[in-house]
Design an enzyme around this catalytic site. Structure first.
Site, PDB file in Angstrom:
ATOM      1  N   GLU A   1       0.810  -1.222   0.000  1.00 52.22           N
ATOM      2  CA  GLU A   1       0.000   0.000   0.000  1.00 52.22           C
ATOM      3  C   GLU A   1       0.845   1.276   0.000  1.00 52.22           C
ATOM      4  O   GLU A   1       0.407   2.313  -0.491  1.00 52.22           O
ATOM      5  CB  GLU A   1      -0.975   0.008   1.173  1.00 52.22           C
ATOM      6  CG  GLU A   1      -2.122  -1.007   1.042  1.00 52.22           C
ATOM      7  CD  GLU A   1      -1.754  -2.388   1.555  1.00 52.22           C
ATOM      8  OE1 GLU A   1      -0.563  -2.627   1.874  1.00 52.22           O
ATOM      9  OE2 GLU A   1      -2.665  -3.252   1.642  1.00 52.22           O
TER      10      GLU A   1
ATOM     11  N   GLN B   1      -9.007  -6.293  12.017  1.00 49.98           N
ATOM     12  CA  GLN B   1      -8.452  -5.289  11.117  1.00 49.98           C
ATOM     13  C   GLN B   1      -9.072  -3.903  11.310  1.00 49.98           C
ATOM     14  O   GLN B   1      -9.265  -3.153  10.360  1.00 49.98           O
ATOM     15  CB  GLN B   1      -8.571  -5.734   9.654  1.00 49.98           C
ATOM     16  CG  GLN B   1      -7.736  -6.992   9.408  1.00 49.98           C
ATOM     17  CD  GLN B   1      -7.494  -7.288   7.948  1.00 49.98           C
ATOM     18  OE1 GLN B   1      -8.347  -7.032   7.101  1.00 49.98           O
ATOM     19  NE2 GLN B   1      -6.333  -7.852   7.654  1.00 49.98           N
TER      20      GLN B   1
ATOM     21  N   MET C   1      24.172   9.406   2.243  1.00 52.50           N
ATOM     22  CA  MET C   1      23.862  10.656   2.936  1.00 52.50           C
ATOM     23  C   MET C   1      24.146  10.530   4.436  1.00 52.50           C
ATOM     24  O   MET C   1      24.654  11.443   5.073  1.00 52.50           O
ATOM     25  CB  MET C   1      22.399  11.024   2.684  1.00 52.50           C
ATOM     26  CG  MET C   1      21.986  12.365   3.239  1.00 52.50           C
ATOM     27  SD  MET C   1      22.976  13.714   2.611  1.00 52.50           S
ATOM     28  CE  MET C   1      22.037  14.215   1.184  1.00 52.50           C
TER      29      MET C   1
END
Ligand SMILES: Cc1cc2nc3c(=O)[nH]c(=O)nc-3n(C[C@H](O)[C@H](O)[C@H](O)COP(=O)(O)OP(=O)(O)OC[C@H]3O[C@@H](n4cnc5c(N)ncnc54)[C@H](O)[C@@H]3O)c2cc1C
Ligand SMILES: Cc1ncc(C[n+]2csc(CCOP(=O)(O)OP(=O)(O)O)c2C)c(N)n1
Ligand SMILES: [Mg+2]
Lengths: 163, 578
Positions: free
Chosen positions: B50, B113, B479
């Site tokens: 997702e 859920q 980085m």
């Protein structure tokens, strides 16, 4: 400086948590917060007392205005206004102290609304600092419980907060 | 017309003109998926996670300007979407996320859920809704799009309990043409008085600079910005989010500003006597230490969001407006005005800027026998003729992409600036490629970032979105390593992985082409080969100089005039020049 911010907000579930969440997320402090529906059932009126520098207060009002549910707000510090808070204080009493506590309550225009052999409940309404003074005037060891509503306020005269 | 909730949802999206939904099914959205199945207008893109759905929708939105649409199930589907929602929120990207919720009667019972999606996303959305009544569904969807796309854009979540979409409950459907929300009225145009004051300052300035940002891209005002800049003749710098809003190859562009901005842009900011900030929000990566920020400048700020104004830096003239009408109005007033900026002062200012520019702060060792990441980006620019959509992940590679790929058009540079979300680049590229199937789309990434949403390679195959992945593989979280080199005496605490996958094989396993490039002379041919493979996703694994650092750099607590520059050509170094 102390600011009383008065907010008209959509009376929807979650609206209160948006305001409270904004304050905690951005690290602003809330001294008190009161909320109830208005004469228009679709709107709630919230009164929020906060403290901060001018810059912080400016950000607070901008961020509040940015919440989609907020319809309008005013910072009462900017206008002539009336401030009221309700306080209930339970005080321990004895034969000896009854009279004295009643006198203090009278001076502050408080009402004794409940009496038992060992206690009073005093109700006082007024600007928050008046309530502070009452508490200061009572011997701390006699105070059993203090319940304060948090301040609410309204601007005087023509100016106001309505649709 | 009577429809059930699931049909209303899909029909509303159609009526809203939605082309793509990026989503992933699950129990709470099964009714909706059933309605999706029975229509052909909206294309559903099945991602593999997702988070990928939100980034793909986000990439689509950034490239097109249209809102991205996401559909996820309740619970884990919803929480997986949160990173992508926050990413869109920080960069003000219009997005509508529809999340399934458990049925109304069991909300609050810790049902299977169940998560409080409205509560979880509250701090990272522009607004969110829980739909409690099917007759309000269409209107809520309309409001969600309205809020997401107007004013300062942002993501809006619509949480839809399963029973609201139940097949047997049908209600009359009508999609509202317009909605108004009494508590939401974004400002549109600018106050004329403020604009006039601004013009007085602009024409009196001796060392002015235009500092423009993502708001110009979001407000589709590149044309107006370019016109104004040309008329004024001022130097212009862009934030990371504003790149492309003004053509980077134009003479007046002096590069990005901020932490990894150019020497000339940061020096010009520091020395300027007037800054006009346009759709930029004085982010801390831009300002550096606040008390050292632009000590000599008066500041004009145009922004649609009053809360952006004087948030971190106090400004002298605030113009609350959508950027496009504000710039149009400003141009009008400048044309009418008889005051003009002093030519002589501007000439002297430009002379100074050219001096700063002459140190060539972006120069690097072009004779190295290792692949320099900057070189890869420069070659990518040439191979794509500067015309590609470039998405990126987060890290050094992101900064090199911003520094070495000059963007001449808005919406071509697609990256997560505000949240800095590793994993953004690949799914975003897929979203862009769906919107512009004929354009070149490349994702500049690093070996750490790309692994955060690598599963979307599978989505790229399913929907035939042939993007090119430019992996600047330095075998480090570069980085992080750079900061450790500079501020922790090179103690490289967990900034590398001992096991890095063989990306070529990985790409092949997902059905794509993988190319590993180890020598500088192979960079160009590999890029050409990859872009010649028009219908294939190609993973280019460039093995780069792992010691390379991003310069210039303003370190924490420093001002714009105090930049760390590259010392000699070539090796990375922590000695200071400036
Ligand atoms: C590793 C890393 C390094 C970074 N280094 C740098 C760096 O060196 N330099 C740099 O600049 N950034 C850098 N960033 C990005 C930085 O964190 C911020 O995201 C960025 O600076 C913000 O850009 P912006 O000011 O253009 O604002 P945006 O986030 O793009 O915000 C846009 C502003 O415009 C306003 N706006 C939106 N729409 C409109 C409209 N229609 N009309 C008018 N106003 C509008 C908004 O209200 C907002 O104030 C870096 C990020 C990462 C991850
Ligand atoms: C999700 C997430 N986790 C952690 C970070 C912190 N972080 C910023 S850059 C970076 C390293 C990125 O490494 P890589 O993708 O290899 O890029 P490089 O810097 O090497 O070019 C990390 C861990 C982040 N931005 N996002
Ligand atoms: Mg790396």
């Amino acid at each position: 400086m102390k600011h009383i911010i008065s907010i008209l907000i959509e009376n929807e579930s979650g609206a209160l948590s948006r305001v409270a969440g904004l304050f905690s997320a951005r690290g602003y402090n809330i001294e008190s917060l009161t909320v109830a529906a208005t004469e228009d059932a679709t709107l709630s009126r919230m009164t929020l007392v906060t403290r901060g520098s001018e810059d912080v207060i400016e950000q607070i009002t901008k961020q509040l205005n940015k919440l989609i549910d907020v319809v309008k707000l005013i910072d009462l510090a900017d206008t002539a206004h009336i401030e009221r808070e309700l306080m209930l204080v339970k005080v321990k009493t004895t034969e000896k102290t009854r009279e004295e506590i009643k006198n203090v309550a009278d001076i502050f225009r408080g009402k004794i609304i409940d009496v038992t052999p060992t206690s009073y409940i005093v109700e006082i309404t007024g600007p928050s600092d008046k309530l502070d003074s009452f508490i200061a005037a009572i011997d701390a060891k006699n105070i059993v419980e203090v319940v304060r509503s948090g301040a609410t306020g309204i601007s005087r005269g023509e100016k106001g907060l309505h649709l | 017309m009577e429809l059930n909730g699931a049909e209303i949802l899909i029909q509303s999206l159609k009526d809203e003109g939605v082309e793509f939904i990026f989503g992933y099914p699950g129990g709470a959205v099964l009714h909706i998926y059933d309605a999706l199945f029975q229509q052909n207008d909206i294309k559903h893109i099945l991602v593999r996670h997702e988070q990928g759905a939100t980034h793909a929708a986000d990439g689509y939105a950034r490239a097109t300007g249209n809102p991205g649409v996401v559909l996820v199930t309740s619970g884990p589907g919803a929480t997986n979407a949160v990173t992508g929602i926050a990413t869109a929120y920080m960069d003000s990207i219009p997005m509508v996320v529809i999340s399934g919720q458990v049925s109304m009667p069991v909300i609050g019972s810790d049902a299977f859920q169940e998560v409080d999606m409205v509560g979880i996303t509250r701090p990272c959305v522009k607004h969110n809704y829980l739909v409690k009544d099917v007759t309000k569904l269409a209107e809520t969807i309309k409001k969600a799009f309205y809020v997401a796309t107007t004013g300062r854009p942002g993501p809006v979540v619509v949480d839809v309990p399963k029973d609201i979409t139940a097949p047997h409950i049908k209600v009359p459907y009508k999609y509202p043409k317009k909605v108004s929300i009494r508590s939401y009225e974004p400002t549109v145009s600018a106050d004329k008085g403020q604009l006039k004051k601004a013009i007085d300052l602009l024409t009196a300035a001796h060392r002015p600079i235009i500092y423009s940002g993502g708001g110009v891209v979001l407000g589709n005002a590149s044309k107006e910005l370019t016109e104004l800049t040309h008329t004024l003749g001022f130097p212009i710098t862009n934030t990371l989010m504003g790149l492309g809003a003004f053509p980077a190859t134009d003479k007046q562009f002096i590069g990005m500003l901020g932490m990894h901005g150019t020497y000339e842009a940061n020096m010009a900011m520091h020395e300027s006597d007037l800054i006009i900030a346009i759709g930029a929000r004085f982010d801390d990566r831009v300002t550096g230490k606040l008390d050292l920020f632009c000590p000599y400048a008066k500041i004009i700020h145009i922004d649609i969001d009053p809360a952006s104004i004087s948030k971190t830096v106090k400004v002298d003239i605030a113009i609350v407006s959508d950027v496009k009408p504000a710039l149009e109005q400003m141009m009008e007033l400048i044309k009418e005005s008889d005051k003009k900026p002093s030519k002589k002062a501007l000439e002297a200012w430009w002379k100074q800027i050219k001096e700063w520019k002459s140190i060539n702060c972006l120069d690097y060792d072009r004779n190295s026998n290792l692949i320099k990441p900057q070189y890869v980006v420069e070659q990518l620019y040439q191979v794509t003729k500067g015309n590609a959509y470039i998405t990126s992940d987060v890290g050094q590679h992101q900064m090199w992409a911003a520094q070495y790929y000059p963007f001449d058009k808005p919406r071509r540079w697609i990256n997560s600036g505000g949240l800095g979300t590793m994993g953004f680049g690949l799914p975003a590229a897929i979203g862009v490629k769906l919107a512009f199937p004929d354009a070149d789309v490349a994702c500049i990434t690093g070996e750490a970032s790309v692994q955060m949403c690598i599963q979307e390679l599978s989505t790229a195959l399913q929907y035939k979105t042939p993007v090119k992945i430019i992996n600047l593989n330095n075998r480090y979280m570069g980085m992080v390593r750079q900061w450790q080199e500079f501020t922790y005496e090179s103690r490289y605490s967990h900034s590398y992985m001992d096991t890095i996958p063989e990306f070529v094989k990985l790409a092949e396993a997902y059905g794509h082409v993988g190319i590993r490039v180890e020598k500088p002379e192979d960079v160009r041919p590999a890029l050409e080969e990859a872009f010649a493979l028009k219908d294939r996703t190609v993973f280019l694994d460039f093995i780069t100089d792992r010691t390379e650092n991003v310069y210039p750099m303003i370190e924490a607590g420093k001002g714009h005039h105090d930049m760390k520059l590259r010392v000699a050509l070539g090796t990375s170094t922590d000695r200071e020049l400036a």
